[in-house]
Design a protein around this motif. Sequence first.
Motif, short mmCIF file in Angstrom:
data_model
loop_
_atom_site.label_atom_id
_atom_site.label_comp_id
_atom_site.label_asym_id
_atom_site.label_seq_id
_atom_site.Cartn_x
_atom_site.Cartn_y
_atom_site.Cartn_z
N LEU A 100 3.32 7.58 -8.35
CA LEU A 100 4.22 7.53 -9.49
C LEU A 100 5.37 8.52 -9.26
O LEU A 100 5.14 9.69 -8.95
CB LEU A 100 3.48 7.90 -10.77
N LEU A 101 6.59 8.04 -9.43
CA LEU A 101 7.79 8.85 -9.32
C LEU A 101 8.38 8.97 -10.71
O LEU A 101 8.92 8.01 -11.24
CB LEU A 101 8.79 8.19 -8.36
N THR A 102 8.25 10.13 -11.32
CA THR A 102 8.59 10.28 -12.73
C THR A 102 9.96 10.92 -12.94
O THR A 102 10.45 11.67 -12.09
CB THR A 102 7.53 11.11 -13.46
N VAL A 103 10.53 10.63 -14.11
CA VAL A 103 11.80 11.24 -14.53
C VAL A 103 11.68 11.62 -16.00
O VAL A 103 10.93 11.00 -16.75
CB VAL A 103 12.99 10.27 -14.35
N PRO A 104 12.39 12.67 -16.44
CA PRO A 104 12.34 13.05 -17.85
C PRO A 104 13.16 12.10 -18.71
O PRO A 104 14.21 11.61 -18.29
CB PRO A 104 12.96 14.46 -17.85
N ALA A 105 12.67 11.82 -19.92
CA ALA A 105 13.39 10.96 -20.85
C ALA A 105 13.01 11.39 -22.26
O ALA A 105 11.93 11.05 -22.74
CB ALA A 105 13.05 9.49 -20.63
N PRO A 106 13.88 12.14 -22.94
CA PRO A 106 13.53 12.69 -24.25
C PRO A 106 13.16 11.65 -25.29
O PRO A 106 12.39 11.94 -26.21
CB PRO A 106 14.80 13.45 -24.67
N PHE A 148 14.80 4.79 0.87
CA PHE A 148 14.35 3.49 1.39
C PHE A 148 14.38 3.50 2.91
O PHE A 148 15.39 3.86 3.53
CB PHE A 148 15.23 2.38 0.84
N GLY A 149 13.27 3.13 3.52
CA GLY A 149 13.17 3.13 4.97
C GLY A 149 12.74 4.45 5.57
O GLY A 149 12.54 4.54 6.79
N ASP A 150 12.59 5.47 4.75
CA ASP A 150 12.17 6.79 5.23
C ASP A 150 10.64 6.84 5.24
O ASP A 150 10.00 6.79 4.18
CB ASP A 150 12.73 7.87 4.30
N GLU A 151 10.07 6.94 6.39
CA GLU A 151 8.62 6.90 6.52
C GLU A 151 7.93 8.11 5.89
O GLU A 151 6.71 8.11 5.68
CB GLU A 151 8.21 6.79 7.99
N HIS A 152 8.70 9.14 5.56
CA HIS A 152 8.12 10.33 4.96
C HIS A 152 8.06 10.26 3.44
O HIS A 152 7.55 11.18 2.80
CB HIS A 152 8.95 11.56 5.37
N ARG A 153 8.58 9.18 2.87
CA ARG A 153 8.62 9.07 1.39
C ARG A 153 7.96 7.77 0.96
O ARG A 153 8.20 6.71 1.55
CB ARG A 153 10.08 9.09 0.91
N ALA A 154 7.12 7.87 -0.09
CA ALA A 154 6.58 6.65 -0.68
C ALA A 154 7.74 5.76 -1.11
O ALA A 154 8.70 6.24 -1.72
CB ALA A 154 5.70 6.99 -1.87
N GLN A 155 7.63 4.48 -0.83
CA GLN A 155 8.76 3.59 -1.03
C GLN A 155 8.82 3.04 -2.46
O GLN A 155 7.89 2.34 -2.91
CB GLN A 155 8.68 2.42 -0.05
N PRO A 156 9.90 3.36 -3.20
CA PRO A 156 10.03 2.80 -4.55
C PRO A 156 10.01 1.28 -4.50
O PRO A 156 10.72 0.66 -3.71
CB PRO A 156 11.40 3.31 -5.01
N GLY A 157 9.16 0.68 -5.35
CA GLY A 157 9.04 -0.77 -5.35
C GLY A 157 9.04 -1.39 -6.73
O GLY A 157 9.37 -2.56 -6.89
N ARG A 178 0.82 -1.22 0.00
CA ARG A 178 0.00 0.00 0.00
C ARG A 178 0.85 1.27 0.00
O ARG A 178 0.40 2.32 -0.46
CB ARG A 178 -0.94 0.00 1.22
N TRP A 179 2.04 1.18 0.52
CA TRP A 179 2.90 2.35 0.63
C TRP A 179 3.91 2.44 -0.52
O TRP A 179 4.84 3.23 -0.49
CB TRP A 179 3.66 2.32 1.96
N GLY A 180 3.69 1.67 -1.57
CA GLY A 180 4.68 1.56 -2.63
C GLY A 180 4.55 2.62 -3.71
O GLY A 180 3.52 3.27 -3.87
N ALA A 181 5.63 2.77 -4.46
CA ALA A 181 5.69 3.76 -5.54
C ALA A 181 6.33 3.13 -6.78
O ALA A 181 7.08 2.16 -6.70
CB ALA A 181 6.48 4.99 -5.10
N VAL A 182 6.02 3.73 -7.93
CA VAL A 182 6.48 3.24 -9.23
C VAL A 182 7.37 4.29 -9.88
O VAL A 182 6.98 5.46 -9.99
CB VAL A 182 5.28 2.96 -10.17
N ILE A 183 8.55 3.89 -10.33
CA ILE A 183 9.44 4.77 -11.08
C ILE A 183 9.14 4.59 -12.56
O ILE A 183 9.14 3.47 -13.08
CB ILE A 183 10.91 4.45 -10.78
N CYS A 184 8.88 5.71 -13.26
CA CYS A 184 8.58 5.66 -14.69
C CYS A 184 8.98 6.97 -15.33
O CYS A 184 9.27 7.96 -14.63
CB CYS A 184 7.08 5.38 -14.93
#
Length: 355
Positions: A116-122, A138-147, A88-94
Amino acid sequence: MGEDVAVTTLHDPESRGFASDNYAGAHPEVLAAIAAANGGHQVAYGEDVYTARLQEVMAGHFGDKARAFPVFNGTGANVLSLQSMLPRWGAVICVETAHINMDENGAPERIGGLKLLTVPAPDGKLTHELIDRQAWGFGDEHRAQPGVVSITQTTELGTAYTPGEIAALTTHAHDLGLTVHLDGARIANAAASLDLPLRAFTTDVGVDVVSFGGTKNGLLYGEAVVVLDPAASAGLPYLRKMDMQLTSKMRFVSAQLLALLDGDLWLRSAQHANAMATRLRAAVEGTEGLVITQPTQSNAVFAILPAGVADRLRTRFRFYDWNEATGEVRWMCAFDTTEADVDAFAAAIRHELIP
């Protein structure tokens, strides 16, 4: 029953544009497969013979561990995949241009309950360096955890990852404790472009879960979540029902997917669509005032046109702006795009640009 029913066609069946491969109708072989699956009773909710056969066919394409979950649409496939891969606390890098970020109206976040944790990609493609921009905390309760790392093949910009590029991504992601999802809305176009079997750039290079696309490649409707590594995904049968993606008459989705995959229709259709995009690019590239902006590695051509040209062209041919600020447009070809369609469109483009 048995009486002839009058059917009125409300559109010109010879009219085709370049807006989206979603605009195309269903492939005749797919419609025939639906008709063949009709009649009599089959057990509902996936306990039918067509869905059972689909498991065997998917295993042939992706490996013995693969398990397919037919769903209604691509957004459903993506949301279900990501939900099943994350807590439930997870995040997606895209990438920023990913369909899950740009074109699914917040469904991954609102329905999936993930970030969703986004990055630019031309060029629309992730790299391990880009992953590292968001793979932290990772392990920081203040940040959605990349999974999960989510990539698209082919990308929203029409570019294709090579197997080596995906292998580098999956190795890096797995080393970080992340799993990898592949949005395969146009996965057949990637296979056609790379001239490789489906598993060569999925199972064999470490992808964990695939959203397998069918609608853009000739299906009436229907996609599938294909789990390649069972350890990377949990709860899909329950999530599919909870998210309203469990079809009772699943045999008709499975029969369509079988029409594609239990033979070479998936590849023939994608090869044709790609070839039409290549033809279009060749016909207009080098025309004064037009700039091609991306490699043409699938069934899409991206170009920048002078101000006003796109709107004049759209009086005859439908297509979409990609970036209104720069004048960039996207032209899509489909399984039913003809050489005559391409040639007429290319001639209209040249007519607008050549004095």
